[in-house]
Design a protein around this motif. Structure first.
Motif, PDB file in Angstrom:
ATOM      1  N   GLU A   1       0.839  -1.204   0.000  1.00  0.00           N
ATOM      2  CA  GLU A   1       0.000   0.000   0.000  1.00  0.00           C
ATOM      3  C   GLU A   1       0.872   1.252   0.000  1.00  0.00           C
ATOM      4  O   GLU A   1       0.609   2.226  -0.712  1.00  0.00           O
ATOM      5  N   ARG A   2       1.949   1.226   0.791  1.00  0.00           N
ATOM      6  CA  ARG A   2       2.832   2.391   0.855  1.00  0.00           C
ATOM      7  C   ARG A   2       3.501   2.651  -0.491  1.00  0.00           C
ATOM      8  O   ARG A   2       3.730   3.808  -0.874  1.00  0.00           O
ATOM      9  N   ALA A   3       3.817   1.583  -1.202  1.00  0.00           N
ATOM     10  CA  ALA A   3       4.500   1.736  -2.490  1.00  0.00           C
ATOM     11  C   ALA A   3       3.658   2.541  -3.466  1.00  0.00           C
ATOM     12  O   ALA A   3       4.168   3.448  -4.143  1.00  0.00           O
TER      13      ALA A   3
ATOM     14  N   GLU B   1     -12.297  -8.029  -5.317  1.00  0.00           N
ATOM     15  CA  GLU B   1     -12.771  -6.836  -6.025  1.00  0.00           C
ATOM     16  C   GLU B   1     -11.697  -5.745  -6.019  1.00  0.00           C
ATOM     17  O   GLU B   1     -11.406  -5.136  -7.060  1.00  0.00           O
ATOM     18  N   ASP B   2     -11.099  -5.501  -4.855  1.00  0.00           N
ATOM     19  CA  ASP B   2     -10.028  -4.515  -4.763  1.00  0.00           C
ATOM     20  C   ASP B   2      -8.802  -4.972  -5.558  1.00  0.00           C
ATOM     21  O   ASP B   2      -8.093  -4.150  -6.154  1.00  0.00           O
ATOM     22  N   ALA B   3      -8.570  -6.278  -5.561  1.00  0.00           N
ATOM     23  CA  ALA B   3      -7.439  -6.818  -6.311  1.00  0.00           C
ATOM     24  C   ALA B   3      -7.613  -6.559  -7.815  1.00  0.00           C
ATOM     25  O   ALA B   3      -6.648  -6.191  -8.501  1.00  0.00           O
ATOM     26  N   LEU B   4      -8.834  -6.741  -8.317  1.00  0.00           N
ATOM     27  CA  LEU B   4      -9.090  -6.491  -9.736  1.00  0.00           C
ATOM     28  C   LEU B   4      -8.773  -5.047 -10.112  1.00  0.00           C
ATOM     29  O   LEU B   4      -8.170  -4.776 -11.159  1.00  0.00           O
ATOM     30  N   GLU B   5      -9.161  -4.121  -9.268  1.00  0.00           N
ATOM     31  CA  GLU B   5      -8.877  -2.711  -9.535  1.00  0.00           C
ATOM     32  C   GLU B   5      -7.363  -2.471  -9.591  1.00  0.00           C
ATOM     33  O   GLU B   5      -6.879  -1.733 -10.462  1.00  0.00           O
ATOM     34  N   ALA B   6      -6.636  -3.096  -8.679  1.00  0.00           N
ATOM     35  CA  ALA B   6      -5.174  -2.933  -8.663  1.00  0.00           C
ATOM     36  C   ALA B   6      -4.552  -3.524  -9.929  1.00  0.00           C
ATOM     37  O   ALA B   6      -3.657  -2.914 -10.537  1.00  0.00           O
ATOM     38  N   PHE B   7      -5.005  -4.712 -10.346  1.00  0.00           N
ATOM     39  CA  PHE B   7      -4.470  -5.332 -11.563  1.00  0.00           C
ATOM     40  C   PHE B   7      -4.766  -4.475 -12.793  1.00  0.00           C
ATOM     41  O   PHE B   7      -3.910  -4.321 -13.670  1.00  0.00           O
TER      42      PHE B   7
ATOM     43  N   GLU C   1     -12.919 -15.557  -8.611  1.00  0.00           N
ATOM     44  CA  GLU C   1     -13.414 -15.312  -7.254  1.00  0.00           C
ATOM     45  C   GLU C   1     -14.668 -14.441  -7.270  1.00  0.00           C
ATOM     46  O   GLU C   1     -15.538 -14.573  -6.393  1.00  0.00           O
ATOM     47  N   GLU C   2     -14.752 -13.572  -8.289  1.00  0.00           N
ATOM     48  CA  GLU C   2     -15.918 -12.698  -8.423  1.00  0.00           C
ATOM     49  C   GLU C   2     -17.061 -13.352  -9.194  1.00  0.00           C
ATOM     50  O   GLU C   2     -18.106 -12.747  -9.391  1.00  0.00           O
ATOM     51  N   GLY C   3     -16.844 -14.589  -9.633  1.00  0.00           N
ATOM     52  CA  GLY C   3     -17.888 -15.301 -10.350  1.00  0.00           C
ATOM     53  C   GLY C   3     -17.975 -14.966 -11.833  1.00  0.00           C
ATOM     54  O   GLY C   3     -18.919 -15.396 -12.510  1.00  0.00           O
ATOM     55  N   GLU C   4     -16.992 -14.236 -12.369  1.00  0.00           N
ATOM     56  CA  GLU C   4     -16.991 -13.882 -13.791  1.00  0.00           C
ATOM     57  C   GLU C   4     -16.157 -14.922 -14.544  1.00  0.00           C
ATOM     58  O   GLU C   4     -15.041 -14.661 -15.005  1.00  0.00           O
ATOM     59  N   TYR C   5     -16.760 -16.104 -14.695  1.00  0.00           N
ATOM     60  CA  TYR C   5     -16.020 -17.249 -15.213  1.00  0.00           C
ATOM     61  C   TYR C   5     -15.663 -17.129 -16.699  1.00  0.00           C
ATOM     62  O   TYR C   5     -14.595 -17.589 -17.118  1.00  0.00           O
ATOM     63  N   ASP C   6     -16.540 -16.530 -17.494  1.00  0.00           N
ATOM     64  CA  ASP C   6     -16.271 -16.397 -18.931  1.00  0.00           C
ATOM     65  C   ASP C   6     -15.059 -15.501 -19.178  1.00  0.00           C
ATOM     66  O   ASP C   6     -14.161 -15.844 -19.962  1.00  0.00           O
ATOM     67  N   ARG C   7     -15.020 -14.349 -18.488  1.00  0.00           N
ATOM     68  CA  ARG C   7     -13.889 -13.442 -18.641  1.00  0.00           C
ATOM     69  C   ARG C   7     -12.601 -14.093 -18.118  1.00  0.00           C
ATOM     70  O   ARG C   7     -11.524 -13.925 -18.708  1.00  0.00           O
ATOM     71  N   ALA C   8     -12.748 -14.828 -17.043  1.00  0.00           N
ATOM     72  CA  ALA C   8     -11.580 -15.507 -16.475  1.00  0.00           C
ATOM     73  C   ALA C   8     -11.019 -16.529 -17.462  1.00  0.00           C
ATOM     74  O   ALA C   8      -9.797 -16.650 -17.639  1.00  0.00           O
ATOM     75  N   GLU C   9     -11.916 -17.252 -18.135  1.00  0.00           N
ATOM     76  CA  GLU C   9     -11.479 -18.263 -19.094  1.00  0.00           C
ATOM     77  C   GLU C   9     -10.790 -17.615 -20.300  1.00  0.00           C
ATOM     78  O   GLU C   9      -9.777 -18.123 -20.797  1.00  0.00           O
TER      79      GLU C   9
ATOM     80  N   PHE D   1      -1.930  -8.603  -5.859  1.00  0.00           N
ATOM     81  CA  PHE D   1      -1.603  -9.976  -5.462  1.00  0.00           C
ATOM     82  C   PHE D   1      -1.870 -10.198  -3.977  1.00  0.00           C
ATOM     83  O   PHE D   1      -2.498 -11.185  -3.578  1.00  0.00           O
ATOM     84  N   PHE D   2      -1.409  -9.265  -3.137  1.00  0.00           N
ATOM     85  CA  PHE D   2      -1.579  -9.438  -1.696  1.00  0.00           C
ATOM     86  C   PHE D   2      -3.038  -9.274  -1.277  1.00  0.00           C
ATOM     87  O   PHE D   2      -3.506  -9.950  -0.357  1.00  0.00           O
ATOM     88  N   LEU D   3      -3.761  -8.395  -1.971  1.00  0.00           N
ATOM     89  CA  LEU D   3      -5.198  -8.263  -1.690  1.00  0.00           C
ATOM     90  C   LEU D   3      -5.933  -9.548  -2.032  1.00  0.00           C
ATOM     91  O   LEU D   3      -6.804 -10.008  -1.277  1.00  0.00           O
ATOM     92  N   LEU D   4      -5.585 -10.144  -3.167  1.00  0.00           N
ATOM     93  CA  LEU D   4      -6.226 -11.385  -3.580  1.00  0.00           C
ATOM     94  C   LEU D   4      -5.911 -12.511  -2.608  1.00  0.00           C
ATOM     95  O   LEU D   4      -6.763 -13.347  -2.305  1.00  0.00           O
ATOM     96  N   GLU D   5      -4.689 -12.525  -2.098  1.00  0.00           N
ATOM     97  CA  GLU D   5      -4.309 -13.540  -1.110  1.00  0.00           C
ATOM     98  C   GLU D   5      -5.158 -13.433   0.153  1.00  0.00           C
ATOM     99  O   GLU D   5      -5.374 -14.432   0.842  1.00  0.00           O
TER     100      GLU D   5
END
Length: 259
Positions: free
Chosen positions: A176-178, A203-209, A232-240, A194-198
């Motif tokens: 976060e500091r970085a 949802e916050d991780a997606l915004e960071a990516f 994790e967000e249930g958006e399986y088509d986009r994930a695939e 990555f750390f948010l997803l862990e």
């Protein structure tokens, strides 16, 4: 053969000795060492003290020495690189170079998976930055003496080293500091995601990516983590779709290596 009277030979008188006479010995010079701060069995201590004692600062070009350390990194001589970067930090009087040296020293230790040493080096870079800020505040001086790019790099690399050491909560804090230090540092956004997803904050991780990708950090690793967040967000088509793109990117990379 004739006999010689020894009294006839004139021996050299030499230069004599000082008064009072001070003898000599073969013992090494005494150094002032604080045993509370220095391990007396650490063989590097004597080397470092001899460096400072025998090599004047103006005889060392820290910039060239920094380049030597980077060359060591390029040929995977990480132990030598770490030692070189430490010498740079010792000899330079430039705040920016000192911070860069500590940051690179941490990276060298990380390549060796020496996580405690890496964490220590990154903290040196960041503590140095905080000291510079405090000094500027006390002297009412404006302008940065340390390079914020190196501070952001140190923070994000420290986050990774902490995560490797099993300290995931501290890792997210430094990630976060970085991005606070340098909002345009794409790799910092990736690490934050990555750390948010862990921690299950997909949802916050997606915004960071997405921020990392917008800033030009678009590779297989980022897309793979984004695909995992989409699942994790249930958006399986986009994930695939992303997973297929990741496979293609890695196949192309393998072909390039073969060529």
């Amino acid at each position: 053969m004739t006999d010689h009277d020894p009294d006839d030979h004139a021996f050299s008188e030499g230069q004599g000795f000082d008064d009072p006479y001070e003898g000599f010995d073969l013992e090494p010079p005494e150094f002032e060492v604080d045993p509370d701060k220095v391990d007396p069995v650490d063989s590097r201590v004597v080397t470092d003290m001899l460096d400072r004692r025998n090599i004047p600062s103006d005889a060392v070009d820290p910039t060239q020495l920094l380049d030597v350390g980077l060359e060591y990194m390029h040929i995977n001589r990480h132990e030598q690189a770490a030692e070189t970067f430490e010498r740079v930090a010792q000899y330079t009087e430039d705040d920016r170079i000192e911070q860069e040296a500590w940051t690179n020293k941490g990276a060298a230790h990380a390549e060796l998976e020496e996580w405690d040493a890496a964490i220590g080096a990154y903290r040196e870079a960041l503590d140095f930055d905080e000291e510079s800020e405090a000094q500027r505040a006390s002297e009412d001086v404006s302008g940065a003496t340390a390079n914020s790019d190196h501070a952001a790099t140190a923070e994000t690399n420290l986050a990774y080293a902490l995560w490797e050491s099993g300290r995931s909560e501290q890792a997210l804090e430094h990630a976060e500091r970085a991005v606070e230090i340098d909002p345009r540092f794409a790799e910092a956004w990736y690490n934050r995601g990555f750390f948010l997803l862990e921690r299950g904050l997909s949802e916050d991780a997606l915004e960071a990516f997405d921020n990392a990708i917008r800033l030009g950090f678009r590779n297989a690793d980022v897309l793979e983590e984004k695909a995992r967040a989409l699942e994790e967000e249930g958006e399986y088509d986009r994930a695939e779709e992303l997973a297929e793109e990741v496979d293609e990117m890695r196949e192309q990379a393998e072909q390039q290596l073969l060529e």
